[in-house]
Write a protein that holds these residues in place. Structure first.
Motif, PDB file in Angstrom:
ATOM      1  N   PRO A  36      -2.704 -23.714 -34.554  1.00 29.21           N
ATOM      2  CA  PRO A  36      -3.245 -23.396 -33.226  1.00 29.21           C
ATOM      3  C   PRO A  36      -2.135 -23.041 -32.238  1.00 29.21           C
ATOM      4  O   PRO A  36      -0.981 -23.381 -32.453  1.00 29.21           O
ATOM      5  N   ARG A  37      -2.528 -22.378 -31.154  1.00 24.25           N
ATOM      6  CA  ARG A  37      -1.569 -21.976 -30.127  1.00 24.25           C
ATOM      7  C   ARG A  37      -1.098 -23.206 -29.368  1.00 24.25           C
ATOM      8  O   ARG A  37      -1.893 -23.993 -28.852  1.00 24.25           O
ATOM      9  N   VAL A  38       0.202 -23.393 -29.315  1.00 24.12           N
ATOM     10  CA  VAL A  38       0.801 -24.503 -28.564  1.00 24.12           C
ATOM     11  C   VAL A  38       1.821 -23.911 -27.602  1.00 24.12           C
ATOM     12  O   VAL A  38       2.737 -23.181 -28.027  1.00 24.12           O
ATOM     13  N   PHE A  39       1.684 -24.226 -26.316  1.00 23.23           N
ATOM     14  CA  PHE A  39       2.544 -23.626 -25.300  1.00 23.23           C
ATOM     15  C   PHE A  39       3.810 -24.460 -25.082  1.00 23.23           C
ATOM     16  O   PHE A  39       3.841 -25.666 -25.390  1.00 23.23           O
ATOM     17  N   PRO A  40       4.860 -23.846 -24.552  1.00 23.20           N
ATOM     18  CA  PRO A  40       6.136 -24.546 -24.340  1.00 23.20           C
ATOM     19  C   PRO A  40       6.020 -25.832 -23.544  1.00 23.20           C
ATOM     20  O   PRO A  40       6.767 -26.786 -23.776  1.00 23.20           O
ATOM     21  N   GLY A  41       5.069 -25.883 -22.616  1.00 22.11           N
ATOM     22  CA  GLY A  41       4.909 -27.083 -21.799  1.00 22.11           C
ATOM     23  C   GLY A  41       4.637 -28.320 -22.625  1.00 22.11           C
ATOM     24  O   GLY A  41       5.036 -29.429 -22.249  1.00 22.11           O
ATOM     25  N   PHE A  42       3.944 -28.162 -23.748  1.00 29.65           N
ATOM     26  CA  PHE A  42       3.661 -29.293 -24.632  1.00 29.65           C
ATOM     27  C   PHE A  42       4.967 -29.898 -25.145  1.00 29.65           C
ATOM     28  O   PHE A  42       5.152 -31.124 -25.134  1.00 29.65           O
ATOM     29  N   PHE A  43       5.875 -29.053 -25.600  1.00 27.54           N
ATOM     30  CA  PHE A  43       7.134 -29.529 -26.160  1.00 27.54           C
ATOM     31  C   PHE A  43       8.039 -30.122 -25.077  1.00 27.54           C
ATOM     32  O   PHE A  43       8.692 -31.141 -25.301  1.00 27.54           O
ATOM     33  N   LEU A  44       8.049 -29.485 -23.921  1.00 33.27           N
ATOM     34  CA  LEU A  44       8.859 -30.009 -22.820  1.00 33.27           C
ATOM     35  C   LEU A  44       8.362 -31.387 -22.383  1.00 33.27           C
ATOM     36  O   LEU A  44       9.159 -32.290 -22.113  1.00 33.27           O
ATOM     37  N   ASP A  45       7.037 -31.545 -22.322  1.00 29.40           N
ATOM     38  CA  ASP A  45       6.458 -32.826 -21.918  1.00 29.40           C
ATOM     39  C   ASP A  45       6.820 -33.925 -22.908  1.00 29.40           C
ATOM     40  O   ASP A  45       7.225 -35.022 -22.513  1.00 29.40           O
ATOM     41  N   ARG A  46       6.700 -33.658 -24.209  1.00 34.02           N
ATOM     42  CA  ARG A  46       7.026 -34.656 -25.223  1.00 34.02           C
ATOM     43  C   ARG A  46       8.505 -35.044 -25.172  1.00 34.02           C
ATOM     44  O   ARG A  46       8.857 -36.217 -25.266  1.00 34.02           O
ATOM     45  N   LEU A  47       9.346 -34.059 -25.025  1.00 37.11           N
ATOM     46  CA  LEU A  47      10.786 -34.334 -25.001  1.00 37.11           C
ATOM     47  C   LEU A  47      11.190 -35.096 -23.737  1.00 37.11           C
ATOM     48  O   LEU A  47      12.042 -35.984 -23.783  1.00 37.11           O
ATOM     49  N   GLU A  48      10.550 -34.770 -22.618  1.00 35.78           N
ATOM     50  CA  GLU A  48      10.859 -35.479 -21.378  1.00 35.78           C
ATOM     51  C   GLU A  48      10.355 -36.910 -21.443  1.00 35.78           C
ATOM     52  O   GLU A  48      11.049 -37.847 -21.033  1.00 35.78           O
ATOM     53  N   ARG A  49       9.155 -37.122 -21.975  1.00 34.03           N
ATOM     54  CA  ARG A  49       8.595 -38.463 -22.081  1.00 34.03           C
ATOM     55  C   ARG A  49       9.436 -39.357 -22.989  1.00 34.03           C
ATOM     56  O   ARG A  49       9.548 -40.558 -22.764  1.00 34.03           O
ATOM     57  N   SER A  50      10.016 -38.770 -24.007  1.00 29.98           N
ATOM     58  CA  SER A  50      10.829 -39.545 -24.942  1.00 29.98           C
ATOM     59  C   SER A  50      12.220 -39.826 -24.393  1.00 29.98           C
ATOM     60  O   SER A  50      12.965 -40.636 -24.941  1.00 29.98           O
ATOM     61  N   GLY A  51      12.591 -39.132 -23.308  1.00 27.37           N
ATOM     62  CA  GLY A  51      13.925 -39.307 -22.739  1.00 27.37           C
ATOM     63  C   GLY A  51      14.966 -38.418 -23.391  1.00 27.37           C
ATOM     64  O   GLY A  51      16.162 -38.566 -23.135  1.00 27.37           O
ATOM     65  N   ALA A  52      14.520 -37.463 -24.222  1.00 30.23           N
ATOM     66  CA  ALA A  52      15.462 -36.575 -24.916  1.00 30.23           C
ATOM     67  C   ALA A  52      15.843 -35.371 -24.073  1.00 30.23           C
ATOM     68  O   ALA A  52      16.883 -34.742 -24.294  1.00 30.23           O
ATOM     69  N   LEU A  53      15.000 -35.060 -23.092  1.00 32.18           N
ATOM     70  CA  LEU A  53      15.225 -33.895 -22.245  1.00 32.18           C
ATOM     71  C   LEU A  53      15.000 -34.292 -20.792  1.00 32.18           C
ATOM     72  O   LEU A  53      14.147 -35.120 -20.500  1.00 32.18           O
ATOM     73  N   ARG A  54      15.785 -33.703 -19.900  1.00 30.96           N
ATOM     74  CA  ARG A  54      15.700 -34.067 -18.491  1.00 30.96           C
ATOM     75  C   ARG A  54      15.857 -32.818 -17.635  1.00 30.96           C
ATOM     76  O   ARG A  54      16.616 -31.913 -17.960  1.00 30.96           O
TER      77      ARG A  54
END
Length: 214
Positions: free
Chosen positions: A168-186
């Protein structure tokens, strides 16, 4: 109380990691100015609508940090406060003057440090392995890409032709949200891989491509 602290900090999704870092910072007694400077240094707090007194107030209100009067007041004929107890103890008073607030000392409570310990022990990166690890290569690609600060537009362009983002179509915001929530991206004027994210990346790459013994 530990549960109350964890629940309150979890409600501040984008600031949760910074709030726990502040608890760690206040393991030693700190003045208001020291705490305010520490908060200002956190990338998540840059451009924040919340002043340091509000950020600190959140932690004091759930007794993750105590606010006590400076013990040096004893030398001036005043009396230093004992650590407060009970519901709402040590909360910042919105009617305090700046001088009164600056006369306080802030130190983490046992409950605050216990919540910090538990937070550190949680595998925050587990959310990157859901869907049976389907999107793990995308997370790895983004963390590598964001070792240098990247704009959202650059990230969207990077993922535009990645087949894993379709069907299915997954937009970049999904990946950014997961990475930010995990503390891997800021977010720091752009998306940037954190130290924790870089450590996870090294561990992942080491597991996928183990070093051969010579």
């Amino acid at each position: 109380m530990e549960e109350v602290i964890a629940k309150r900090l979890a409600s501040e999704t984008k600031l949760q990691d910074a709030l726990y870092r502040l608890i760690a910072f206040c393991e030693q007694e700190r003045t208001y100015d020291e705490v305010a400077d520490e908060i200002a240094a956190y990338p998540e707090m840059r451009g924040s609508a919340f002043p340091p007194s509000t950020i600190l107030g959140w932690l004091v209100s759930v007794e993750a940090i105590w606010a006590v009067r400076d013990s040096s007041l004893e030398d001036e004929g005043g009396e230093a406060d004992e650590p407060p107890t009970g519901a709402g103890a040590g909360q910042l008073d919105s009617k305090q003057s700046q001088a009164e607030r600056e006369a306080e000392i802030f130190v983490s409570t046992e409950a605050g440090l216990a919540a910090l310990c538990r937070y550190r022990s949680i595998d925050r990166f587990a959310c990157l392995d859901d869907q049976n690890g389907r999107y793990r290569p995308v997370f790895v690609e983004l963390l590598q890409f964001c070792k240098s600060t990247q704009s959202k537009q650059a990230i969207e362009a990077k993922l535009k032709d990645n087949p894993l983002t379709y069907n299915p179509r997954v937009f970049p915001g999904f990946f950014l949200d997961r990475l930010e929530r995990s503390g891997a991206l800021r977010w720091d004027g752009g998306w940037k891989t954190t130290e924790a994210g870089a450590d996870w990346l090294v561990a992942y790459e080491g597991a996928v491509m183990p070093i051969e013994n010579k």
